[in-house]
Design a protein around this motif. Structure first.
Motif, PDB file in Angstrom:
ATOM      1  N   ARG A 171       0.809  -1.341  -0.020  1.00 34.56           N
ATOM      2  CA  ARG A 171      -0.020   0.159   0.007  1.00 34.56           C
ATOM      3  C   ARG A 171       0.886   1.342  -0.019  1.00 34.56           C
ATOM      4  O   ARG A 171       0.390   2.385  -0.234  1.00 34.56           O
ATOM      5  N   ASN A 172       2.032   1.151   0.400  1.00 32.02           N
ATOM      6  CA  ASN A 172       2.989   2.358   0.636  1.00 32.02           C
ATOM      7  C   ASN A 172       3.871   2.361  -0.938  1.00 32.02           C
ATOM      8  O   ASN A 172       4.401   3.224  -0.999  1.00 32.02           O
ATOM      9  N   MET A 173       3.381   1.463  -1.659  1.00 32.79           N
ATOM     10  CA  MET A 173       4.333   1.411  -2.910  1.00 32.79           C
ATOM     11  C   MET A 173       3.258   1.867  -4.155  1.00 32.79           C
ATOM     12  O   MET A 173       3.803   2.124  -4.936  1.00 32.79           O
ATOM     13  N   GLU A 174       2.128   1.678  -3.793  1.00 34.40           N
ATOM     14  CA  GLU A 174       0.899   1.812  -4.811  1.00 34.40           C
ATOM     15  C   GLU A 174       0.922   3.220  -5.641  1.00 34.40           C
ATOM     16  O   GLU A 174       0.906   3.267  -6.807  1.00 34.40           O
ATOM     17  N   THR A 175       1.002   4.265  -4.905  1.00 35.33           N
ATOM     18  CA  THR A 175       0.932   5.615  -5.643  1.00 35.33           C
ATOM     19  C   THR A 175       2.140   5.774  -6.510  1.00 35.33           C
ATOM     20  O   THR A 175       2.237   6.041  -7.456  1.00 35.33           O
ATOM     21  N   ALA A 176       3.360   5.381  -5.889  1.00 36.73           N
ATOM     22  CA  ALA A 176       4.519   5.492  -6.631  1.00 36.73           C
ATOM     23  C   ALA A 176       4.409   4.875  -7.945  1.00 36.73           C
ATOM     24  O   ALA A 176       5.037   5.260  -8.926  1.00 36.73           O
ATOM     25  N   ILE A 177       4.067   3.669  -7.920  1.00 38.69           N
ATOM     26  CA  ILE A 177       4.112   2.736  -8.938  1.00 38.69           C
ATOM     27  C   ILE A 177       3.205   3.225 -10.278  1.00 38.69           C
ATOM     28  O   ILE A 177       3.496   3.254 -11.337  1.00 38.69           O
ATOM     29  N   ARG A 178       1.797   3.560  -9.582  1.00 35.83           N
ATOM     30  CA  ARG A 178       0.883   4.134 -10.577  1.00 35.83           C
ATOM     31  C   ARG A 178       1.585   5.502 -11.361  1.00 35.83           C
ATOM     32  O   ARG A 178       1.451   5.648 -12.359  1.00 35.83           O
ATOM     33  N   ALA A 179       2.153   6.411 -10.459  1.00 37.71           N
ATOM     34  CA  ALA A 179       2.665   7.720 -10.912  1.00 37.71           C
ATOM     35  C   ALA A 179       3.995   7.255 -11.967  1.00 37.71           C
ATOM     36  O   ALA A 179       3.820   7.978 -12.956  1.00 37.71           O
ATOM     37  N   ALA A 180       4.861   6.458 -11.666  1.00 39.30           N
ATOM     38  CA  ALA A 180       5.687   6.199 -12.815  1.00 39.30           C
ATOM     39  C   ALA A 180       5.170   5.560 -13.984  1.00 39.30           C
ATOM     40  O   ALA A 180       5.543   5.897 -14.927  1.00 39.30           O
ATOM     41  N   ARG A 181       3.986   4.859 -13.757  1.00 41.44           N
ATOM     42  CA  ARG A 181       3.449   4.311 -15.090  1.00 41.44           C
ATOM     43  C   ARG A 181       2.828   5.299 -15.896  1.00 41.44           C
ATOM     44  O   ARG A 181       3.091   5.361 -16.945  1.00 41.44           O
ATOM     45  N   GLU A 182       2.137   6.430 -15.078  1.00 36.97           N
ATOM     46  CA  GLU A 182       1.573   7.570 -15.777  1.00 36.97           C
ATOM     47  C   GLU A 182       2.653   8.310 -16.554  1.00 36.97           C
ATOM     48  O   GLU A 182       2.439   8.939 -17.450  1.00 36.97           O
TER      49      GLU A 182
END
Ligand code: CO
Length: 508
Positions: free
Chosen positions: A126-137
């Motif tokens: 859950r602490n990695m989810e935002t970062a993963i999404r942002a990198a993909r975007e």
């Protein structure tokens, strides 16, 4: 994957190399002369930014972080750039709101960052989810990173399960990150083979040579199908750093997965090494023979090498050298009570401090605010449940309720968003573009200092996050114009992460 696909070599000398062997003190100008050669060796990725380099570069070298990224990107335009990112903590020790995390990643991608290696100290996805999404975007690679540790709950199956979860979350690669150099070859082989059979995305591996296992572990991982491994270049390799490139090449000679490597590459590497030897000598204040040697103590105590050396110093300062074994025996006790959290920044510091407090004052007689926060869920979900008695004690002592939500959504967490940060910078009369906003979010005092008139510097920079009064060597941390007066003691009261710390600086 075919057994004969060459393994990819990454090069980490410009980030982990000097972070592990020279206290993260390499300046951009010391890096630039090796860039062209590194860029032409055909490495899969160059780790050039992130981890502690952003903090250290600003704090000690007075470099604005994005300037370094721009310079290195320009100097290494061919090879993908890679950075280490602490999930919701970005490159700090506390959680930041989603918009700040996303902005940081998008800006970094805009400045040329290609691969975000995203981890969380608790391995809480859950602490990695935002970062993963942002990198993909941002059109970049998002590598979901698994922190390796040993405990009764960290089974091979659990690591593989986490890899699958990160893939489902959108990760474009999985990294097994062995920050302490603890994973033995056959264990690495089992985890890598398991991940390779479960996930469709590439699997990379990162380790350290601290206990002398690194190169052997990579060999086993390569046989198990790992796609890429991280390496250094001597003198910023081996010991507490990554295994060096030349040694890995020799070990793989005749191996079906040996990378393609030309004699021109050998010449390039020789030039890189010659320059880095000079840099290593220039950084002699920050290098240590202890970091260069293989030390199997890390296997005995199952903690990162850096933690061992910090401890020896700390216990010496407290005149508690005789308590070394006792403090180390307390580490598994603290880890177990805190749900067997891995030991990586910042949990290694927190567990270490609590083990020290338990020995000094009696078990759980004094709980650090950070250990309490872990016990109460404010860092995320721990790998195993936290000891209930400890949780109750922490809740009572700090008047805080335990949480189970994503930490950044907890009441009282940092809610300073991008527009708040911009407003603050405008009020201070500092540059207020988004790049400055994200750096200001993490390092407000250092950013202000960066823009302060250089004629009247503060005596010393604030030390890294600490729970105790800290001693800072003023001449080492101060700008060149600072005149040291041996024996002079300066007392400062510093606010770090919202807490007041009293610091005495004795000049040497
Ligand atoms: Co590392």
């Amino acid at each position: 994957m075919s057994d004969s696909v060459p393994v990819t070599f990454n090069n980490n000398v410009l980030r982990d190399g000097h972070q592990s062997l020279a206290a993260t003190r390499m300046k951009t100008e010391q890096m630039l002369p090796v860039c062209e050669d590194l860029d032409n060796c055909g490495f899969g990725a160059l780790e050039t930014w992130g981890g502690a380099t952003i903090d250290s570069g600003l704090r000690f070298l007075d470099e604005f972080p994005f300037d370094r990224l721009d310079a290195l990107k320009k100097a290494c335009p061919k090879t993908p750039h890679m950075m280490l990112l602490r999930g919701q903590n970005i490159v700090q020790y506390a959680h930041f709101p989603d918009d700040v995390v996303s902005s940081f990643i998008k800006l970094s991608a805009k400045h040329g960052m290609n691969i975000f290696r995203i981890f969380d100290a608790l391995n809480d996805p859950r602490n990695m989810e935002t970062a993963i999404r942002a990198a993909r975007e941002a059109g970049a690679e998002a590598h979901g990173t698994i922190c390796y540790t040993t405990s009764p709950v960290h089974t091979t199956e659990k690591f593989i399960e986490l890899g699958s979860r990160l893939e489902a979350m959108g990760a474009t690669g999985i990294v097994l990150k062995d920050m302490a150099g603890l994973v033995p070859p056959m264990r690495a082989a089992a985890i890598i083979a398991g991940l390779k059979s479960k996930v469709k995305i590439p699997v990379w591996m990162h380790t350290h040579e601290t206990a002398g296992l690194g190169a052997a572990t990579y060999m086993a991982a390569i046989d198990a199908g790992v796609d890429a491994v991280d390496l250094g270049v001597i003198p910023f390799a081996n010991g507490t750093g990554q295994p060096d490139t030349s040694r890995m090449l020799a070990l793989l000679e005749g191996h079906p997965r040996a990378p393609k490597w030309s004699s021109e590459n050998d010449e390039r590497l020789a030039r890189v090494r010659a320059h880095l030897n000079k840099v290593y000598a220039e950084l002699s204040d920050f290098t240590s023979h202890k970091n260069e040697i293989v030390d199997t103590d890390t296997l005995i105590y199952q903690v990162p090498g850096g933690m061992l050396s910090n401890f020896r110093n700390q216990l010496k300062e407290q005149k508690m050298e005789d308590k070394f074994e006792e403090v180390f025996a307390e580490i598994p006790v603290v880890r177990k009570a805190l749900g067997w959290i891995p030991l990586v920044t910042p949990t290694s510091q927190i567990v270490g401090m609590q083990a020290f407090l338990n020995v000094k004052f009696g078990r759980w007689k004094q709980i650090s605010p950070q250990a309490a926060d872990i016990a109460l869920g404010y860092y995320g979900t721990t790998p195993a449940p936290v000891d209930k008695d400890l949780q109750m004690l922490a809740a009572k002592q700090f008047q805080k309720d335990p949480i189970t939500c994503r930490p950044v959504e907890a009441p009282g967490s940092n809610h300073k968003h991008m527009d708040d940060l911009k407003k603050e910078l405008t009020e201070k009369g500092l540059p207020n573009d988004d790049e400055h906003c994200v750096i200001h979010a993490m390092f407000p005092a250092q950013l202000e200092k960066h823009y302060a008139p250089k004629e009247a510097p503060a005596p010393a920079a604030a030390p890294a996050p600490a729970q105790q009064p800290v001693q800072v060597s003023a001449p080492a941390a101060a700008p060149a114009s600072y005149t040291s007066v041996p024996g002079r003691v300066t007392r400062l009261s510093l606010k770090i992460e919202g807490k007041q710390h009293d610091v005495s600086i004795e000049e040497l």
